[in-house]
Scaffold this motif. Structure first.
Motif: not given
Length: 253
Positions: A56, A65-68, A75, A77, A81, A83, A89, A91-92
């Motif tokens: 990502l 962009t934020y992850v968790n 990043y 993934l 996780d 995003i 949101r 979700k990956y």
């Protein structure tokens, strides 16, 4: 196949399969995942898939962009996780826990220890040789990345093998303190470079070896030519340059 679950305020809006090499996210209609909200930039983020790994990358978006809960620029993934893009949101999810196991078996586990030079190069491992010069600095490191995306050509077990495709690929460092050291490319994915500066991956396929740029403003060079974002097939005795370190790729008979 990995997928994303798009939601807002706990309400699931869509499920998206990551079936492409490159999946763009943003407000503009030309994005693969369009989120029509002013908090989302026109071209907000991109997910690039190489084999079973997904990278990502924020596209200099206005709101980030934020992850968790943590802001990211680039990043790798992992399963589950989340995003975060404004109130949305993503979700990956990978197919199953077995996918993660298969990935760990495919990634080259040869460790390369960091050293003061601006590049990480191979340490001794099975199939690696020590530098011929005594007293050289500690080996550099191949930085491993977790699950990823396919390159420009699809991975097919029945693809016709190219000349030399049945031979093992090897890279040999040509300059610096680790000149002469070798790393066998025996796994499906080998990552080289220094995170935050320049990172590239070499993937092994039934029809040959390919190098792909992953991170950094400058792209790797092959035989003095700067690569683009697409996967580039390596030929016997190609000269690769990453972060100032030159390496020769060759096929071992």
């Amino acid at each position: 196949m990995p997928k994303l679950i798009l939601s807002m305020d706990g309400l699931v809006l869509k499920e998206i399969a990551l079936s492409k090499e490159r999946t763009s996210i943003g407000r503009k209609a030309n994005n693969d995942i369009q989120i029509d909200n002013l908090a989302i930039s026109g071209n907000h983020a991109v997910i690039t898939c190489i084999l079973n790994d997904a990278f990502l990358e924020d596209q200099s978006s206005t709101n980030g962009t934020y992850v968790n809960g943590q802001p990211i620029k680039k990043y790798v993934l992992q399963n589950n996780d989340v995003i975060e893009l404004g109130k949305y949101r993503l979700k990956y999810l990978t197919d199953s826990a077995q996918v993660g196991l298969a990935t760990s078996e495919m990634i080259d586990t040869a460790a390369l220890k960091p050293f003061s030079a601006p590049f990480d190069a191979p340490e001794e491992s099975a199939g690696s040789r020590p530098a011929p010069a005594p007293g050289s600095a500690a080996g550099q490191r191949t930085q491993l990345l977790r699950p990823s995306a396919e390159e420009s050509e699809p991975l097919k077990s029945d693809a016709p093998p190219a000349a030399g495709a049945d031979h093992l690929g090897v890279i040999q460092v040509l300059n610096g303190a680790n000149a002469g050291r070798e790393l066998e490319l025996s796994k499906s994915l080998t990552t080289l470079g220094k995170p935050g500066r320049q990172v590239a991956v070499i993937t092994r396929r039934p029809h040959g070896y390919f190098i792909t740029h992953v991170e950094g403003a400058s792209f790797p060079m092959v035989n003095g030519r700067t690569l683009d974002a697409q996967a580039h097939r390596l030929n016997d005795h190609d000269i690769i340059e990453i972060a100032g370190v030159k390496m020769e790729f060759f096929l071992r008979v």
